[in-house]
Structure formats: structure tokens, C-alpha cells
Design a protein around this motif. Structure first.
Motif, PDB file in Angstrom:
ATOM      1  N   ARG A  51      44.881  33.416  45.732  1.00  0.00           N
ATOM      2  CA  ARG A  51      43.624  33.731  46.417  1.00  0.00           C
ATOM      3  C   ARG A  51      42.711  34.672  45.627  1.00  0.00           C
ATOM      4  NH1 ARG A  51      42.802  32.714  51.931  1.00  0.00           N
ATOM      5  NH2 ARG A  51      44.461  31.490  52.841  1.00  0.00           N
ATOM      6  N   HIS A  54      41.355  31.602  40.237  1.00  0.00           N
ATOM      7  CA  HIS A  54      40.266  30.634  40.112  1.00  0.00           C
ATOM      8  C   HIS A  54      40.813  29.218  40.236  1.00  0.00           C
ATOM      9  CE1 HIS A  54      41.798  30.931  35.958  1.00  0.00           C
ATOM     10  NE2 HIS A  54      41.384  29.679  35.838  1.00  0.00           N
ATOM     11  N   LEU A  64      38.059  32.557  42.991  1.00  0.00           N
ATOM     12  CA  LEU A  64      38.581  32.764  44.330  1.00  0.00           C
ATOM     13  C   LEU A  64      38.654  34.256  44.639  1.00  0.00           C
ATOM     14  CD1 LEU A  64      41.537  30.208  44.213  1.00  0.00           C
ATOM     15  CD2 LEU A  64      39.330  29.915  45.348  1.00  0.00           C
ATOM     16  N   LYS A  78      32.244  34.115  44.929  1.00  0.00           N
ATOM     17  CA  LYS A  78      33.566  33.490  44.878  1.00  0.00           C
ATOM     18  C   LYS A  78      33.879  32.909  46.252  1.00  0.00           C
ATOM     19  CE  LYS A  78      35.389  36.397  41.220  1.00  0.00           C
ATOM     20  NZ  LYS A  78      36.537  37.248  40.797  1.00  0.00           N
ATOM     21  N   THR A  79      34.911  32.104  46.333  1.00  0.00           N
ATOM     22  CA  THR A  79      35.235  31.422  47.571  1.00  0.00           C
ATOM     23  C   THR A  79      36.704  31.604  47.929  1.00  0.00           C
ATOM     24  OG1 THR A  79      34.925  29.350  48.780  1.00  0.00           O
ATOM     25  CG2 THR A  79      35.682  29.165  46.488  1.00  0.00           C
ATOM     26  N   ASN A  80      37.156  30.890  48.945  1.00  0.00           N
ATOM     27  CA  ASN A  80      38.553  30.960  49.373  1.00  0.00           C
ATOM     28  C   ASN A  80      38.986  29.582  49.867  1.00  0.00           C
ATOM     29  OD1 ASN A  80      38.040  30.796  52.356  1.00  0.00           O
ATOM     30  ND2 ASN A  80      36.919  32.674  51.913  1.00  0.00           N
TER      31      ASN A  80
END
Length: 180
Positions: A51, A54, A64, A78-80
Motif C-alpha cells: 500500500r 507503486h 500507492l 497517489k492512490t490505493n
């Protein structure tokens, strides 16, 4: 001990019972998530660092971050995994709606802003005991169709969308529909 006559009917039904439990066939519906189904497209992603790492794919490179709600930093840009799932499910469901509408003879709006799918993916459960799952709240907004046609399109899309099929029986998906 059961008599041979009592066991024979069950023995004749056993292959169908085991097949349905294995996800091969149920109530006349074919399951395509088997190794024998023809592959139409394959997507590959490599995750490095869980998490906080990347993701790299053929056409994707994204960082991430652990969300603040889960104790992370929630880094901007960034995302999850939950956000990625929400995006994938939404795009797939909207495509399934378009295909379903065409098969039903219903004309979907032609401008992208007139058909919107918003997904919220909730990570639920108990992190301490590693007992977690996801729930999806999907909001569908369509301009230019009456409610009856929207409902027909959504019902058919639920049956044909690969994400809906994959999550059926394991992920609660709440769908709300509104006309714009």
C-alpha cells in the motif's frame, strides 16, 4: 447403510451438484471465470511495496499510499487499492450499461457527461483480526432516459458486467439510480 436405490438418484445428480459448487454452471447460467473460457484481453500489473509502493502495468504507472483513515499519510497524487477497484468497477459497469442498452434497443446518451457512474468502495471489517472485506455504493446518473429504461439497462448490466459477476455473492453492491 442406505440402500442402493436410495443412493442412485443422488449419484446421478452428483456431477451437477459438484459443478455448481465449483462455479462451473448454475441454473443454466454459464460461468466464464474458468481456465477453459476464451481470453479476450489480459491486463498485467506488478505491485511493489504494497500500500505504500507503486503499481506498474503495460500502460500504467501509479504510486500507492496508505489512506489517512487507515493510519497512513494519504499522499496527494497517489492512490490505493480501493480507489483503483472503484474506478475499474465503475468503468466496466458503465461499458456494460452501454452494451446492455444497445442489446435492449435503448439509446444511451451520446455525450459522456450525460451518463455517470460514481462508485464508493468501503473497506469494512476488523483490521486487528485481519477480517476485512469491501462494500460498494454505486450511484448511476443518466440524462435523457426515462426511469423504466434506466432500470432495464442497469438490471441487464448487473448480469453482464464482469466485475458484477465476479463480486456477486461476495461483495455487497448497493446501486442507486437517478435521472439527471
Amino acid at each position: 447403510m442406505a440402500s442402493l436405490r436410495a443412493v442412485q438418484p443422488l449419484a446421478r445428480r452428483a456431477p451437477a451438484l459438484f459443478a455448481s459448487r465449483a462455479g462451473i454452471q448454475s441454473a443454466g447460467r454459464r460461468f466464464l471465470n474458468t481456465d477453459s473460457a476464451p481470453v479476450l484481453y489480459s491486463a498485467h500489473a506488478k505491485v511493489v511495496g504494497a500500500r505504500t509502493g507503486h503499481v506498474e502495468g503495460d500502460d500504467l504507472k501509479v504510486g500507492l499510499t496508505m489512506s489517512k483513515a487507515l493510519g497512513g499519510t494519504g499522499d496527494k497524487g497517489k492512490t490505493n487499492p480501493e480507489e483503483l477497484f472503484a474506478a475499474g468497477y465503475g468503468a466496466c459497469f458503465q461499458s456494460a450499461m452501454n452494451a446492455s442498452a444497445a442489446s435492449l434497443g435503448i439509446r444511451m446518451p451520446t455525450t459522456p457527461e450525460d451518463s455517470i457512474v460514481e462508485n464508493t468502495v468501503h473497506l469494512v471489517g476488523d483490521m486487528k483480526n485481519l477480517d476485512m472485506g469491501i462494500r460498494v455504493d454505486m450511484k448511476i446518473k443518466i440524462r435523457g432516459l426515462d426511469k423504466a429504461d434506466i432500470d432495464k439497462v442497469v438490471e441487464k448490466a448487473k448480469e453482464v458486467c464482469p466485475y458484477s459477476r465476479a463480486t456477486r455473492g461476495n461483495v455487497t453492491t448497493n446501486i442507486a439510480v437517478e435521472q439527471m
